[in-house]
Design an enzyme around this catalytic site. Structure first.
Site, PDB file in Angstrom:
ATOM      1  N   LYS A 186       0.889  -1.165   0.000  1.00 59.49           N
ATOM      2  CA  LYS A 186       0.000   0.000   0.000  1.00 59.49           C
ATOM      3  C   LYS A 186       0.924   1.210   0.000  1.00 59.49           C
ATOM      4  CE  LYS A 186      -1.957   2.994   1.898  1.00 59.49           C
ATOM      5  NZ  LYS A 186      -1.733   4.409   1.508  1.00 59.49           N
ATOM      6  N   CYS A 296      13.550  10.519   7.695  1.00 65.67           N
ATOM      7  CA  CYS A 296      13.324  10.129   9.101  1.00 65.67           C
ATOM      8  C   CYS A 296      14.603  10.218   9.909  1.00 65.67           C
ATOM      9  CB  CYS A 296      12.771   8.717   9.151  1.00 65.67           C
ATOM     10  SG  CYS A 296      13.861   7.529   8.385  1.00 65.67           S
TER      11      CYS A 296
HETATM   12  P1  NAD Z   1       1.975   8.227   7.652  1.00 71.90           P
HETATM   13  O1  NAD Z   1       2.030   7.431   8.891  1.00 71.90           O
HETATM   14  O2  NAD Z   1       1.020   9.362   7.579  1.00 71.90           O
HETATM   15  O3  NAD Z   1       1.600   7.306   6.402  1.00 71.90           O
HETATM   16  C1  NAD Z   1       2.369   6.178   6.077  1.00 71.90           C
HETATM   17  C2  NAD Z   1       1.493   5.174   5.358  1.00 71.90           C
HETATM   18  O4  NAD Z   1       0.507   4.680   6.259  1.00 71.90           O
HETATM   19  C3  NAD Z   1       0.731   5.752   4.173  1.00 71.90           C
HETATM   20  O5  NAD Z   1       0.719   4.784   3.149  1.00 71.90           O
HETATM   21  C4  NAD Z   1      -0.662   5.949   4.726  1.00 71.90           C
HETATM   22  O6  NAD Z   1      -1.684   5.898   3.759  1.00 71.90           O
HETATM   23  C5  NAD Z   1      -0.770   4.760   5.666  1.00 71.90           C
HETATM   24  N1  NAD Z   1      -1.751   4.909   6.748  1.00 71.90           N
HETATM   25  C6  NAD Z   1      -2.120   6.041   7.383  1.00 71.90           C
HETATM   26  N2  NAD Z   1      -3.041   5.742   8.355  1.00 71.90           N
HETATM   27  C7  NAD Z   1      -3.231   4.409   8.320  1.00 71.90           C
HETATM   28  C8  NAD Z   1      -4.037   3.492   9.060  1.00 71.90           C
HETATM   29  N3  NAD Z   1      -4.834   3.906  10.050  1.00 71.90           N
HETATM   30  N4  NAD Z   1      -3.984   2.181   8.757  1.00 71.90           N
HETATM   31  C9  NAD Z   1      -3.154   1.730   7.777  1.00 71.90           C
HETATM   32  N5  NAD Z   1      -2.371   2.545   7.022  1.00 71.90           N
HETATM   33  C10 NAD Z   1      -2.397   3.862   7.302  1.00 71.90           C
HETATM   34  O7  NAD Z   1       3.470   8.700   7.361  1.00 71.90           O
HETATM   35  P2  NAD Z   1       3.989   9.638   6.186  1.00 71.90           P
HETATM   36  O8  NAD Z   1       3.491  11.020   6.473  1.00 71.90           O
HETATM   37  O9  NAD Z   1       3.670   9.020   4.877  1.00 71.90           O
HETATM   38  O10 NAD Z   1       5.584   9.574   6.377  1.00 71.90           O
HETATM   39  C11 NAD Z   1       6.282  10.417   7.223  1.00 71.90           C
HETATM   40  C12 NAD Z   1       6.568   9.737   8.545  1.00 71.90           C
HETATM   41  O11 NAD Z   1       7.268   8.514   8.317  1.00 71.90           O
HETATM   42  C13 NAD Z   1       7.469  10.539   9.464  1.00 71.90           C
HETATM   43  O12 NAD Z   1       7.001  10.433  10.782  1.00 71.90           O
HETATM   44  C14 NAD Z   1       8.823   9.841   9.342  1.00 71.90           C
HETATM   45  O13 NAD Z   1       9.680   9.996  10.439  1.00 71.90           O
HETATM   46  C15 NAD Z   1       8.392   8.426   9.186  1.00 71.90           C
HETATM   47  N6  NAD Z   1       9.455   7.630   8.543  1.00 71.90           N
HETATM   48  C16 NAD Z   1      10.180   6.759   9.305  1.00 71.90           C
HETATM   49  C17 NAD Z   1      11.221   6.020   8.726  1.00 71.90           C
HETATM   50  C18 NAD Z   1      12.076   5.088   9.535  1.00 71.90           C
HETATM   51  O14 NAD Z   1      12.836   4.349   8.934  1.00 71.90           O
HETATM   52  N7  NAD Z   1      11.990   5.089  10.847  1.00 71.90           N
HETATM   53  C19 NAD Z   1      11.495   6.179   7.371  1.00 71.90           C
HETATM   54  C20 NAD Z   1      10.734   7.085   6.631  1.00 71.90           C
HETATM   55  C21 NAD Z   1       9.705   7.797   7.227  1.00 71.90           C
HETATM   56  O1  6OD Z   2      18.464   3.385   4.508  1.00 73.52           O
HETATM   57  C1  6OD Z   2      17.497   2.735   4.900  1.00 73.52           C
HETATM   58  O2  6OD Z   2      17.451   1.507   4.874  1.00 73.52           O
HETATM   59  C2  6OD Z   2      16.332   3.461   5.420  1.00 73.52           C
HETATM   60  N1  6OD Z   2      15.337   2.720   5.923  1.00 73.52           N
HETATM   61  C3  6OD Z   2      16.304   4.797   5.351  1.00 73.52           C
HETATM   62  C4  6OD Z   2      15.268   5.584   5.868  1.00 73.52           C
HETATM   63  C5  6OD Z   2      15.159   6.869   5.510  1.00 73.52           C
HETATM   64  C6  6OD Z   2      14.105   7.677   6.049  1.00 73.52           C
HETATM   65  O3  6OD Z   2      13.658   8.628   5.496  1.00 73.52           O
END
Ligand code: NAD
Ligand code: 6OD
Length: 494
Positions: A186, A296
């Site tokens: 998704k 992130c």
């Molecule tokens: P988000 O949580 O809003 O959405 C992520 C995904 O989840 C989307 O596909 C969305 O449609 C889906 N989603 C939302 N609500 C849902 C529900 N109730 N049930 C199932 N699916 C649902 O996140 P975003 O805004 O797309 O991304 C940014 C966030 O992601 C930031 O907080 C960032 O720190 C985090 N992030 C973390 C990492 C990591 O490796 N730790 C990497 C990249 C991004």
């Molecule tokens: O490098 C990776 O494997 C990873 N998960 C990076 C995440 C980046 C976040 O924005």
């Protein structure tokens, strides 16, 4: 500064059982380009009908040719996936650039090559990892042999964010497939492009139907939620916001479904006075402003040892002001827009809060002047604040924008306490020439990843994930195999 060229409108359909399909409900929503807000496509919204169809296809594929393949055969196919992404490199770059608005150079040098690399690394890891075995004593003296076998976990739901769509999706899809699972992806509603293209790649290289499925849509009451609640999904792997992770755990609680979560962060950079100053500044520019701060692992809190504080703030200001926003296609562009107008409103609300809470705005704090069609894009200025207490909202909450707060510190103990004073625990960077100190501090910061004198330097075999509210579980190398396979013990009485 040039405008982004117009592109023909695209229609993003689901990819289920090897075919591109419209939603049964005919529901669609718009995809707009972040750089100029131009409409670039319509996306079909998947509901429970599409999730049911994808889960059925994924389940059937486990019983079909995919389930009968050897690890060697699967690995060979994954290498072909990587090679096909590389062959269609320009299409992947264009799709991700249109979806995110980020500079082409970044797509070409980092995000798209990494999408291909993910398939090769996990094809290699899965072939080369042994499982444990024990000679077990028994009362009759004959003994027993215990050994472990890995089987696929089954049907895996992969829920992805928008900030580096291909990299983050394939970081999960590649190990899941390497272990013999089937997946339903998704993608974020903001970034349908590369997940859809990957469906074409899967068909082209002969990945059996139903192994890789994509259902587009939103989270709540849409494809995301239906996927997390489906009875026949064996595990969910998710990257996104911490509060979405909590909703996903609740949705799967009754089914005792396994989850792997990569969540938000409020990462600190710790800059000691003995650091290589120029290298620390270069790194801070990347870790604060890359991808318009939507990483992130990015740094939103910088702590700088007092003797170099003023010099550091001035140098970072100069570099932030030299960033060049512009059309993603332009070679000179070094700074892209935020993903959407909605996210821009959120980031700008933090820019307002920082002022209201008494920040000194070192640079930025507003919207840059863009010309022609780019004026409609979701741009914000690279922003640096100083002078706020640790309790200020921009110092505590994840903003996910191109901004940071810089505070001075005096002692090692103090900066460790400041770094750890957050509910998050994703990553930290430490800049120092004192290696003993680097080891000492790295052992005390409660995060999943610490970089010393570097940032975002990745070896894909290492454990990746967050502490505290930044995640659950670890992925990467053998750690991904732990999540994507069911490890079973066989005990043979000799
Ligand atoms: P988000 O949580 O809003 O959405 C992520 C995904 O989840 C989307 O596909 C969305 O449609 C889906 N989603 C939302 N609500 C849902 C529900 N109730 N049930 C199932 N699916 C649902 O996140 P975003 O805004 O797309 O991304 C940014 C966030 O992601 C930031 O907080 C960032 O720190 C985090 N992030 C973390 C990492 C990591 O490796 N730790 C990497 C990249 C991004
Ligand atoms: O490098 C990776 O494997 C990873 N998960 C990076 C995440 C980046 C976040 O924005």
């Amino acid at each position: 500064m040039t405008n982004t060229p117009q592109a023909p409108l695209r229609e993003f359909k689901h990819f289920i059982n090897g075919e591109f399909l419209a939603s049964r409900s005919q529901k669609t929503f718009e995809k707009r380009r972040p750089s100029d807000n131009a409409l670039i496509g319509t996306i079909h919204e998947g509901m429970s009908d599409e999730i049911d169809a994808a889960v059925q296809a994924a389940r059937a594929a486990l019983e079909g040719p995919w389930g009968r393949m050897t690890i060697e055969e699967r690995s060979t196919l994954l290498y072909k996936v990587a090679d096909e992404i590389t062959r269609r490199f320009d299409e992947f770059v264009a799709a991700e650039m249109a979806d995110t608005g980020q500079p082409k150079t970044m797509m070409e040098h980092a995000f798209i090559p990494r999408g291909a690399a993910n398939f090769k690394i996990f094809a290699d890891v899965v072939k080369n990892v042994a499982t444990e075995s024990f000679q077990t004593p028994t009362p009759d003296g004959a003994g027993a042999l215990n050994y472990a076998i890995r089987s696929p976990k089954g049907v895996i739901g992969v829920i992805c964010p928008w900030n580096s769509p291909l990299l983050l999706m394939t970081w999960k899809v590649a190990p899941a497939l390497a272990c013999g699972n089937t997946v339903i992806v998704k993608p974020s509603e903001e970034t349908p492009g590369t997940a859809t293209l990957l469906g074409e790649v899967m068909n082209a290289v002969g990945i059996p139907k139903g192994v890789y499925n994509v259902v587009h849509g939103f989270g709540p009451n849409s494809a995301g939620e239906f996927l997390t609640k489906h009875d026949d999904v064996d595990a969910i792997t998710f990257t996104g916001e911490t509060k979405t992770g909590a909703a996903i755990i609740k949705a799967g609680a009754d089914a005792i479904r396994d989850v792997s979560f990569e969540l938000g962060g409020k990462n600190a950079g710790l800059i000691f006075a003995d650091c290589d100053f120029d290298a620390a500044i270069d790194s801070a520019v990347r870790s604060v402003f890359l991808n318009c701060g939507q990483v992130c692992l990015g740094t939103e809190r910088l702590y700088v040892e007092r003797p170099i504080f003023d010099r550091f703030v001035t140098a970072l200001k100069t570099r932030a002001e030299a960033l060049k926003p512009g059309s993603p296609e332009d070679k000179g562009t070094t700074f892209g827009p935020l993903i959407s107008q909605e996210h821009r409103n959120k980031v700008l609300s933090y820019y307002q809060k920082a002022k209201a809470e008494g920040a000194t705005v070192v640079t930025g704090g507003g919207v840059p002047v863009m010309t022609d069609t780019l004026a409609q894009g979701s741009w914000v200025e690279p922003t640096i604040w100083t002078g706020l207490p640790e309790s200020a909202s921009v110092v505590r909450e994840e903003i996910f924008g191109p901004c940071c707060h810089i505070a001075p510190f005096d002692t090692e103990e103090e900066v460790i306490r400041l770094a750890n004073d957050t509910p998050y625990g994703l990553s930290t960077t430490i800049w120092t020439r004192d290696l003993s100190r680097a080891h000492r501090v790295a052992a005390k910061v409660n995060v999943g990843i610490t970089w010393v004198n570097s940032w975002f330097l990745r070896d894909l075999r290492t454990p990746f994930g967050g502490a505290k509210q930044s995640g659950l579980g670890r992925e990467g190398g053998v750690h991904s195999l732990e999540f994507y396979s069911e490890l079973r013990n066989v005990c043979i009485k000799l």
